[in-house]
Design a protein around this motif. Structure first.
Motif, PDB file in Angstrom:
ATOM      1  N   GLU A  59      -5.506  -2.272   2.140  1.00  0.00           N
ATOM      2  CA  GLU A  59      -4.130  -1.798   2.114  1.00  0.00           C
ATOM      3  C   GLU A  59      -3.257  -2.905   2.694  1.00  0.00           C
ATOM      4  OE1 GLU A  59      -1.214   1.610   4.035  1.00  0.00           O
ATOM      5  OE2 GLU A  59      -3.372   1.848   4.211  1.00  0.00           O
ATOM      6  N   PHE A  60      -2.278  -3.342   1.930  1.00  0.00           N
ATOM      7  CA  PHE A  60      -1.368  -4.381   2.397  1.00  0.00           C
ATOM      8  C   PHE A  60      -0.112  -4.364   1.547  1.00  0.00           C
ATOM      9  CE2 PHE A  60      -4.412  -6.163  -0.561  1.00  0.00           C
ATOM     10  CZ  PHE A  60      -3.625  -6.841  -1.480  1.00  0.00           C
ATOM     11  N   THR A 103       3.658  -3.932   5.502  1.00  0.00           N
ATOM     12  CA  THR A 103       2.454  -3.255   5.970  1.00  0.00           C
ATOM     13  C   THR A 103       1.511  -4.264   6.600  1.00  0.00           C
ATOM     14  OG1 THR A 103       2.636  -1.703   4.124  1.00  0.00           O
ATOM     15  CG2 THR A 103       0.525  -1.796   5.236  1.00  0.00           C
ATOM     16  N   THR A 104       0.938  -3.924   7.726  1.00  0.00           N
ATOM     17  CA  THR A 104      -0.103  -4.751   8.327  1.00  0.00           C
ATOM     18  C   THR A 104      -1.332  -4.688   7.427  1.00  0.00           C
ATOM     19  OG1 THR A 104       0.723  -4.237  10.530  1.00  0.00           O
ATOM     20  CG2 THR A 104      -1.538  -5.048  10.379  1.00  0.00           C
ATOM     21  N   VAL A 145      -8.205  -4.143  11.120  1.00  0.00           N
ATOM     22  CA  VAL A 145      -6.910  -4.808  10.993  1.00  0.00           C
ATOM     23  C   VAL A 145      -7.187  -6.297  10.785  1.00  0.00           C
ATOM     24  CG1 VAL A 145      -4.675  -5.249  12.082  1.00  0.00           C
ATOM     25  CG2 VAL A 145      -5.889  -3.099  12.547  1.00  0.00           C
ATOM     26  N   LEU A 146      -6.641  -6.853   9.711  1.00  0.00           N
ATOM     27  CA  LEU A 146      -6.907  -8.244   9.341  1.00  0.00           C
ATOM     28  C   LEU A 146      -5.841  -9.187   9.873  1.00  0.00           C
ATOM     29  CD1 LEU A 146      -7.870  -7.629   5.606  1.00  0.00           C
ATOM     30  CD2 LEU A 146      -9.372  -7.678   7.610  1.00  0.00           C
ATOM     31  N   ASP A 147      -6.197 -10.451  10.004  1.00  0.00           N
ATOM     32  CA  ASP A 147      -5.263 -11.456  10.514  1.00  0.00           C
ATOM     33  C   ASP A 147      -4.269 -11.945   9.466  1.00  0.00           C
ATOM     34  OD1 ASP A 147      -7.295 -12.809   9.078  1.00  0.00           O
ATOM     35  OD2 ASP A 147      -6.971 -14.642  10.234  1.00  0.00           O
ATOM     36  N   ALA A 184     -10.198 -13.004  10.188  1.00  0.00           N
ATOM     37  CA  ALA A 184     -10.424 -12.593  11.570  1.00  0.00           C
ATOM     38  C   ALA A 184     -10.007 -11.130  11.659  1.00  0.00           C
ATOM     39  CB  ALA A 184      -9.600 -13.438  12.536  1.00  0.00           C
ATOM     40  N   VAL A 185     -10.816 -10.336  12.331  1.00  0.00           N
ATOM     41  CA  VAL A 185     -10.472  -8.932  12.576  1.00  0.00           C
ATOM     42  C   VAL A 185      -9.732  -8.891  13.911  1.00  0.00           C
ATOM     43  CG1 VAL A 185     -11.369  -6.619  12.976  1.00  0.00           C
ATOM     44  CG2 VAL A 185     -12.432  -8.096  11.255  1.00  0.00           C
TER      45      VAL A 185
END
Length: 80
Positions: free
Chosen positions: A33-34, A38-39, A9-11, A68-69
């Motif tokens: 995926e974004f 969508t996160t 999951v990206l910041d 940042a993860v």
């Protein structure tokens, strides 16, 4: 060596240039995926000796690309 699948999951949502940076950092084994509702995530499919080394390597590469993860998810939606 085993095959491991997980999601980072990206910041923030990547721009086109940032997508290139992810690929250049070694995440050519991932699918981003974004979208507006969508996160932003990276689905990673990686061969490694262990799940821990696969995740740690992918996190380091993601951070090297300027992200940042903020979470890691396993198949089935489990978070770790």
């Amino acid at each position: 060596m085993s095959h491991h699948e997980f999601t980072l999951v990206l910041d923030h949502t990547p721009t086109g240039d940032e997508l290139d940076s992810l690929y250049e950092a070694g995440l050519d084994d991932s699918t981003p995926e974004f979208g507006p509702r969508t996160t932003p995530v990276l689905h990673v499919h990686r061969d490694a000796d262990s799940l821990a080394s696969a995740v740690l390597g992918a996190v380091k590469q993601t951070e090297a690309a300027g992200f940042a993860v903020v979470g890691v998810q396993m198949q089935g939606g489990r978070a770790c």
